[in-house]
Design an enzyme around this catalytic site. Structure first.
Site, PDB file in Angstrom:
ATOM      1  N   GLN A  76     -55.094  41.183 108.587  1.00 56.04           N
ATOM      2  CA  GLN A  76     -54.150  40.499 109.522  1.00 56.04           C
ATOM      3  C   GLN A  76     -54.323  41.217 110.932  1.00 56.04           C
ATOM      4  O   GLN A  76     -53.776  40.538 111.839  1.00 56.04           O
ATOM      5  CB  GLN A  76     -52.612  40.632 109.046  1.00 56.04           C
ATOM      6  CG  GLN A  76     -52.692  39.887 107.898  1.00 56.04           C
ATOM      7  CD  GLN A  76     -51.000  40.008 107.462  1.00 56.04           C
ATOM      8  OE1 GLN A  76     -50.669  40.769 106.744  1.00 56.04           O
ATOM      9  NE2 GLN A  76     -50.458  38.953 107.924  1.00 56.04           N
ATOM     10  N   GLY A 136     -44.625  44.200 105.825  1.00 55.44           N
ATOM     11  CA  GLY A 136     -45.672  44.601 105.205  1.00 55.44           C
ATOM     12  C   GLY A 136     -46.757  44.000 106.011  1.00 55.44           C
ATOM     13  O   GLY A 136     -46.621  43.120 106.946  1.00 55.44           O
ATOM     14  N   HIS A 188     -53.572  39.587 100.109  1.00 50.03           N
ATOM     15  CA  HIS A 188     -54.450  39.420 101.567  1.00 50.03           C
ATOM     16  C   HIS A 188     -55.601  40.057 101.653  1.00 50.03           C
ATOM     17  O   HIS A 188     -56.689  39.522 102.066  1.00 50.03           O
ATOM     18  CB  HIS A 188     -53.543  40.160 102.494  1.00 50.03           C
ATOM     19  CG  HIS A 188     -52.756  39.187 103.280  1.00 50.03           C
ATOM     20  ND1 HIS A 188     -52.934  38.183 103.996  1.00 50.03           N
ATOM     21  CD2 HIS A 188     -51.268  39.625 103.345  1.00 50.03           C
ATOM     22  CE1 HIS A 188     -51.888  37.641 104.655  1.00 50.03           C
ATOM     23  NE2 HIS A 188     -50.546  38.300 104.155  1.00 50.03           N
ATOM     24  N   CYS A 229     -44.981  35.290 106.384  1.00 50.57           N
ATOM     25  CA  CYS A 229     -46.109  36.008 106.598  1.00 50.57           C
ATOM     26  C   CYS A 229     -46.348  36.057 107.992  1.00 50.57           C
ATOM     27  O   CYS A 229     -46.299  35.039 108.824  1.00 50.57           O
ATOM     28  CB  CYS A 229     -47.295  35.290 105.911  1.00 50.57           C
ATOM     29  SG  CYS A 229     -49.078  36.263 106.178  1.00 50.57           S
ATOM     30  N   LEU A 230     -46.722  37.179 108.611  1.00 49.89           N
ATOM     31  CA  LEU A 230     -47.004  37.315 110.089  1.00 49.89           C
ATOM     32  C   LEU A 230     -48.070  36.612 110.540  1.00 49.89           C
ATOM     33  O   LEU A 230     -48.172  36.176 111.732  1.00 49.89           O
ATOM     34  CB  LEU A 230     -47.035  38.950 110.374  1.00 49.89           C
ATOM     35  CG  LEU A 230     -45.879  39.639 110.105  1.00 49.89           C
ATOM     36  CD1 LEU A 230     -46.155  41.147 110.256  1.00 49.89           C
ATOM     37  CD2 LEU A 230     -44.891  39.453 111.043  1.00 49.89           C
ATOM     38  N   HIS A 279     -48.007  40.545  97.494  1.00 49.72           N
ATOM     39  CA  HIS A 279     -48.210  39.527  98.953  1.00 49.72           C
ATOM     40  C   HIS A 279     -49.475  40.360  99.675  1.00 49.72           C
ATOM     41  O   HIS A 279     -50.445  39.648 100.043  1.00 49.72           O
ATOM     42  CB  HIS A 279     -46.972  39.304  99.824  1.00 49.72           C
ATOM     43  CG  HIS A 279     -47.432  38.562 100.984  1.00 49.72           C
ATOM     44  ND1 HIS A 279     -46.580  37.286 100.887  1.00 49.72           N
ATOM     45  CD2 HIS A 279     -47.967  38.874 102.075  1.00 49.72           C
ATOM     46  CE1 HIS A 279     -47.033  36.736 102.238  1.00 49.72           C
ATOM     47  NE2 HIS A 279     -47.750  37.641 102.802  1.00 49.72           N
ATOM     48  N   GLU A 280     -49.066  41.660 100.041  1.00 45.48           N
ATOM     49  CA  GLU A 280     -50.234  42.254 100.679  1.00 45.48           C
ATOM     50  C   GLU A 280     -51.716  42.399  99.942  1.00 45.48           C
ATOM     51  O   GLU A 280     -52.703  42.303 100.299  1.00 45.48           O
ATOM     52  CB  GLU A 280     -49.554  43.892 101.106  1.00 45.48           C
ATOM     53  CG  GLU A 280     -48.362  43.685 101.986  1.00 45.48           C
ATOM     54  CD  GLU A 280     -48.644  42.620 103.078  1.00 45.48           C
ATOM     55  OE1 GLU A 280     -49.728  42.441 103.643  1.00 45.48           O
ATOM     56  OE2 GLU A 280     -47.500  41.998 103.480  1.00 45.48           O
TER      57      GLU A 280
END
Ligand code: CO
Length: 161
Positions: free
Chosen positions: A51, A46, A136, A90-91, A132-133
């Site tokens: 991000q 994701g 963000h 998380c990226l 999670h997304e």
């Protein structure tokens, strides 16, 4: 195809409420396409627009199952049920993993790339990735919900959001 640089913590854009999308135009299509390439390249499941430094309520999720790529534009969780605790990463936090408790099942109202309102139902890991997304897009990072950190060497076959 374009791979965008991924913003890592700390950075102000990761902790702000993102702007709603109002123009469903070619620029949005291009952003979605570049985000998809970036997510694949980073081996993530994701990715949210902040991000990649874009202040818009846009995110994509693809956990590699038959659901394919889910595009979330101005998404809202409208109902939840159950509860589940699992490991997330998380990226924007390379090398950090931890346990997060979230609803097990969700219903989300979102818009697609053409601006049409649709509802999506998801459960288990897909529901987790979507939540999670969506977090963000409101400047909420998984670290604020993390109950226990998991050391990288204790992970097995885990995927990043
Ligand atoms: Co993330």
């Amino acid at each position: 195809m374009a791979i965008l640089p991924i913003v890592t913590y700390p950075n102000d854009i990761l902790e702000k409420e993102c702007e709603k999308v109002t123009n469903f135009d070619k620029k949005l299509t291009k952003l979605l396409s570049n985000m998809y390439d970036t997510m694949l390249e980073a081996d993530g499941v994701g990715l949210a627009a902040p991000q990649v430094g874009v202040d818009l309520q846009v995110a994509i999720v693809d956990i590699g199952d038959e659901s394919g790529t889910i595009e979330l534009i101005n998404p809202e969780v409208i109902s939840t049920s159950g509860q589940d605790t699992d490991i997330e990463g998380c990226l924007s936090f390379p090398g950090l993993y931890g346990e997060v408790t979230r609803p097990y099942q969700i219903k989300v109202r979102t818009q697609d790339r053409k601006g049409r309102t649709i509802e999506i139902q998801a459960k288990d890991f897909l529901a987790r990735a979507i939540q999670h997304e969506i977090d963000h897009l409101h400047g909420i990072l998984f670290t604020t919900k993390m109950e226990r950190e998991i050391k990288e060497e204790d992970l097995e076959g885990y995927e990043k959001e």
